[in-house]
Design a protein around this motif. Structure first.
Motif, PDB file in Angstrom:
ATOM      1  N   VAL A  51       5.172  -2.235   2.185  1.00 17.32           N
ATOM      2  CA  VAL A  51       3.617  -2.602   1.932  1.00 17.32           C
ATOM      3  C   VAL A  51       2.786  -3.462   2.920  1.00 17.32           C
ATOM      4  CG1 VAL A  51       1.957  -3.466   0.172  1.00 17.32           C
ATOM      5  CG2 VAL A  51       3.975  -2.314  -0.550  1.00 17.32           C
ATOM      6  N   VAL A  52       3.791  -4.425   3.579  1.00 19.11           N
ATOM      7  CA  VAL A  52       2.959  -5.150   4.642  1.00 19.11           C
ATOM      8  C   VAL A  52       2.725  -4.381   5.830  1.00 19.11           C
ATOM      9  CG1 VAL A  52       3.652  -7.064   6.149  1.00 19.11           C
ATOM     10  CG2 VAL A  52       3.871  -7.487   3.910  1.00 19.11           C
ATOM     11  N   GLN A  53       3.843  -3.518   6.161  1.00 20.76           N
ATOM     12  CA  GLN A  53       3.796  -2.545   7.178  1.00 20.76           C
ATOM     13  C   GLN A  53       2.556  -1.707   7.244  1.00 20.76           C
ATOM     14  OE1 GLN A  53       7.440  -0.588   8.133  1.00 20.76           O
ATOM     15  NE2 GLN A  53       8.525  -2.447   8.155  1.00 20.76           N
ATOM     16  N   ALA A  54       2.286  -1.020   5.630  1.00 21.28           N
ATOM     17  CA  ALA A  54       1.356  -0.077   5.610  1.00 21.28           C
ATOM     18  C   ALA A  54       0.028  -0.768   5.630  1.00 21.28           C
ATOM     19  CB  ALA A  54       1.286   0.347   4.133  1.00 21.28           C
ATOM     20  N   LYS A  55      -0.375  -1.828   5.244  1.00 21.24           N
ATOM     21  CA  LYS A  55      -1.479  -2.757   5.250  1.00 21.24           C
ATOM     22  C   LYS A  55      -1.806  -2.745   6.772  1.00 21.24           C
ATOM     23  CE  LYS A  55      -1.364  -7.085   5.024  1.00 21.24           C
ATOM     24  NZ  LYS A  55      -1.865  -7.411   6.327  1.00 21.24           N
ATOM     25  N   GLY A  56      -0.953  -2.952   7.853  1.00 16.73           N
ATOM     26  CA  GLY A  56      -1.342  -3.134   9.070  1.00 16.73           C
ATOM     27  C   GLY A  56      -2.056  -4.243   9.603  1.00 16.73           C
ATOM     28  N   ASP A  57      -3.189  -4.470  10.094  1.00 18.28           N
ATOM     29  CA  ASP A  57      -3.959  -5.471  10.671  1.00 18.28           C
ATOM     30  C   ASP A  57      -5.033  -5.920   9.724  1.00 18.28           C
ATOM     31  OD1 ASP A  57      -2.349  -5.763  12.765  1.00 18.28           O
ATOM     32  OD2 ASP A  57      -3.968  -4.694  14.007  1.00 18.28           O
ATOM     33  N   ARG A  58      -5.247  -5.100   8.531  1.00 17.42           N
ATOM     34  CA  ARG A  58      -6.175  -5.432   7.416  1.00 17.42           C
ATOM     35  C   ARG A  58      -5.677  -6.377   6.652  1.00 17.42           C
ATOM     36  NH1 ARG A  58      -6.115   0.645   5.199  1.00 17.42           N
ATOM     37  NH2 ARG A  58      -3.820   0.515   5.829  1.00 17.42           N
ATOM     38  N   SER A  59      -6.820  -7.161   6.179  1.00 17.83           N
ATOM     39  CA  SER A  59      -6.387  -8.155   5.081  1.00 17.83           C
ATOM     40  C   SER A  59      -5.969  -7.256   3.955  1.00 17.83           C
ATOM     41  CB  SER A  59      -7.858  -8.906   4.784  1.00 17.83           C
ATOM     42  OG  SER A  59      -8.613  -8.239   4.095  1.00 17.83           O
ATOM     43  N   MET A  60      -5.352  -8.244   3.077  1.00 15.72           N
ATOM     44  CA  MET A  60      -4.994  -7.629   1.701  1.00 15.72           C
ATOM     45  C   MET A  60      -6.070  -7.242   0.704  1.00 15.72           C
ATOM     46  SD  MET A  60      -1.954  -7.041   0.044  1.00 15.72           S
ATOM     47  CE  MET A  60      -0.942  -8.280   1.004  1.00 15.72           C
ATOM     48  N   ARG A  61      -7.084  -7.866   0.895  1.00 13.74           N
ATOM     49  CA  ARG A  61      -8.186  -7.700   0.118  1.00 13.74           C
ATOM     50  C   ARG A  61      -8.857  -6.282   0.461  1.00 13.74           C
ATOM     51  NH1 ARG A  61     -11.032 -10.304  -3.739  1.00 13.74           N
ATOM     52  NH2 ARG A  61      -9.592 -12.049  -3.196  1.00 13.74           N
ATOM     53  N   GLN A  62      -8.826  -6.242   1.901  1.00  7.76           N
ATOM     54  CA  GLN A  62      -9.361  -4.826   2.432  1.00  7.76           C
ATOM     55  C   GLN A  62      -8.466  -3.621   2.244  1.00  7.76           C
ATOM     56  OE1 GLN A  62     -12.567  -4.295   3.869  1.00  7.76           O
ATOM     57  NE2 GLN A  62     -11.898  -2.191   3.605  1.00  7.76           N
ATOM     58  N   PHE A  63      -7.265  -3.623   2.300  1.00 11.19           N
ATOM     59  CA  PHE A  63      -6.243  -2.882   2.125  1.00 11.19           C
ATOM     60  C   PHE A  63      -6.416  -2.441   0.934  1.00 11.19           C
ATOM     61  CE2 PHE A  63      -1.720  -1.460   1.512  1.00 11.19           C
ATOM     62  CZ  PHE A  63      -1.792  -0.297   2.065  1.00 11.19           C
ATOM     63  N   ALA A  64      -6.476  -3.300  -0.285  1.00  3.39           N
ATOM     64  CA  ALA A  64      -6.612  -2.958  -1.684  1.00  3.39           C
ATOM     65  C   ALA A  64      -7.698  -2.085  -2.031  1.00  3.39           C
ATOM     66  CB  ALA A  64      -6.491  -4.268  -2.717  1.00  3.39           C
ATOM     67  N   ALA A  65      -8.848  -2.600  -1.430  1.00  2.00           N
ATOM     68  CA  ALA A  65     -10.104  -1.810  -1.544  1.00  2.00           C
ATOM     69  C   ALA A  65     -10.025  -0.426  -0.935  1.00  2.00           C
ATOM     70  CB  ALA A  65     -11.227  -2.572  -0.826  1.00  2.00           C
ATOM     71  N   ASP A  66      -9.233  -0.358   0.165  1.00  2.00           N
ATOM     72  CA  ASP A  66      -9.083   0.906   0.864  1.00  2.00           C
ATOM     73  C   ASP A  66      -8.586   1.820  -0.038  1.00  2.00           C
ATOM     74  OD1 ASP A  66     -10.594   0.181   2.859  1.00  2.00           O
ATOM     75  OD2 ASP A  66      -8.805  -0.335   4.303  1.00  2.00           O
ATOM     76  N   ILE A  67      -7.437   1.463  -0.752  1.00  2.00           N
ATOM     77  CA  ILE A  67      -6.738   2.366  -1.649  1.00  2.00           C
ATOM     78  C   ILE A  67      -6.927   2.594  -2.997  1.00  2.00           C
ATOM     79  CG2 ILE A  67      -4.836   2.160   0.201  1.00  2.00           C
ATOM     80  CD1 ILE A  67      -3.247   0.467  -1.981  1.00  2.00           C
ATOM     81  N   GLY A  68      -7.984   1.691  -3.338  1.00  2.00           N
ATOM     82  CA  GLY A  68      -8.445   1.706  -4.809  1.00  2.00           C
ATOM     83  C   GLY A  68      -7.548   0.968  -5.902  1.00  2.00           C
ATOM     84  N   VAL A  69      -7.036  -0.080  -5.362  1.00  2.35           N
ATOM     85  CA  VAL A  69      -6.030  -0.837  -6.365  1.00  2.35           C
ATOM     86  C   VAL A  69      -6.563  -2.380  -6.340  1.00  2.35           C
ATOM     87  CG1 VAL A  69      -4.230   0.478  -6.028  1.00  2.35           C
ATOM     88  CG2 VAL A  69      -4.231  -1.429  -4.781  1.00  2.35           C
ATOM     89  N   ASN A  70      -6.187  -3.074  -7.468  1.00 10.97           N
ATOM     90  CA  ASN A  70      -6.527  -4.471  -7.611  1.00 10.97           C
ATOM     91  C   ASN A  70      -5.617  -5.351  -6.468  1.00 10.97           C
ATOM     92  OD1 ASN A  70      -6.476  -7.227  -8.443  1.00 10.97           O
ATOM     93  ND2 ASN A  70      -8.004  -6.519 -10.125  1.00 10.97           N
ATOM     94  N   VAL A  71      -6.237  -6.263  -5.692  1.00 12.15           N
ATOM     95  CA  VAL A  71      -5.595  -7.130  -4.777  1.00 12.15           C
ATOM     96  C   VAL A  71      -4.479  -7.820  -5.421  1.00 12.15           C
ATOM     97  CG1 VAL A  71      -7.033  -9.072  -5.077  1.00 12.15           C
ATOM     98  CG2 VAL A  71      -5.798  -8.623  -2.906  1.00 12.15           C
ATOM     99  N   SER A  72      -4.566  -8.311  -6.853  1.00  8.82           N
ATOM    100  CA  SER A  72      -3.568  -8.827  -7.254  1.00  8.82           C
ATOM    101  C   SER A  72      -2.305  -8.128  -7.718  1.00  8.82           C
ATOM    102  CB  SER A  72      -3.800  -9.390  -8.678  1.00  8.82           C
ATOM    103  OG  SER A  72      -4.488  -8.358  -9.705  1.00  8.82           O
TER     104      SER A  72
END
Length: 271
Positions: A51-72
């Motif tokens: 998951v960390v690799q998939a996130k890349g340089d994005r913040s956790m909040r941005q990645f969650a928003a990009d894939i449509g899931v809750n950051v928690s």
């Protein structure tokens, strides 16, 4: 300061294209999920790393928003706070939105989550079964005082060939075909696989009759006791000129062998 409208439009277009690509990938992965089955317990640490690799340089909040899931939700996965396997849909969303530069794939995160494609699982199980059978054969023959030599020549219908004095005819070439009839999580004992076993036996008979099966003894190894007994009952009615046997890999890791009645009454079981 006046914002260049063209730059805003380009940004909007880029974001839309990214979302369209995400939706296409997600749709493809969601379709693939139907072919996946559980084959092991999830490796939460590996899932978190992916998951960390998939996130890349994005913040956790941005990645969650990009894939449509809750950051928690992502936070629990990364911190390995999930008590059960993560949902297949979540894995598909993470894969669909993964950074394009990441060392990441849909298959890897599904595997880490304990899932594998049914065909791939069958292939892996079959290979494990074959290797197990080979080891038992070698150990059993050597333990009984027979010399054993692997024959590398390919012969139709043979998954493996050994040359051994355990076969008291010809050059002592013993051919084996391995049939895995049980599957992961299937312990019903129902007679699934009887058709495959009968067809395999028939092909062995035809192979000897036509001269294409160039071994001195041929054995079919199965792993279902009910199929072994059913097939043995049928084979008892035959009398053949060639040495053919049916071998059962029992649950305790031992073999039980039945040799089809022969015209010269020279049936000899090794196991």
């Amino acid at each position: 300061m006046e914002i260049d409208k063209s730059l805003v439009e380009l940004k909007d277009i880029s974001e839309k294209e990214n979302q369209d690509d995400f939706k296409k990938r997600l749709m493809r992965y969601m379709e693939l999920l139907a072919g996946y089955r559980k084959y092991k317990e999830p490796d939460r640490e590996q899932v978190a790393e992916l998951v960390v690799q998939a996130k890349g340089d994005r913040s956790m909040r941005q990645f969650a928003a990009d894939i449509g899931v809750n950051v928690s939700t992502l936070s629990r996965v990364i911190n390995q706070k999930t008590s059960t396997a993560n949902s297949d849909e979540l894995m598909a969303k993470i894969a669909a939105g993964a950074d394009s530069y990441a060392d990441f794939s849909f298959e890897r995160i599904m595997d880490a989550n304990g899932k594998i494609e049914a065909d791939a699982r069958k292939t892996a199980e079959a290979e494990e079964y074959i290797q197990k059978c080979k080891q038992i054969l070698l150990t059993g023959l050597i333990g009984r005082g027979y010399s054993v030599k692997e024959v590398t020549q390919e012969v139709p219908m043979c998954d493996w060939i050994l040359q051994t004095e355990a076969v008291g005819r010809g050059e002592g070439r013993w051919g084996f075909e391995f049939k895995k009839l049980t599957s992961f999580g299937d312990h019903s004992g129902m007679p699934t696989g009887s058709g495959k076993t009968r067809r395999a036996i028939d092909q062995i008979f035809v192979g000897f009759y036509t001269g294409k099966l160039k071994v001195d003894k041929m054995s079919l190894i199965v792993d279902r006791a009910v199929i072994y007994e059913q097939t043995k009952n049928i084979l008892e009615q035959y009398v053949i000129p060639d040495e053919v046997s049916l071998i059962l890999l029992k649950g305790n890791g031992e073999f039980e062998e039945y040799v089809v009645p022969m015209k010269d009454n020279n049936e000899k079981t090794v196991f």
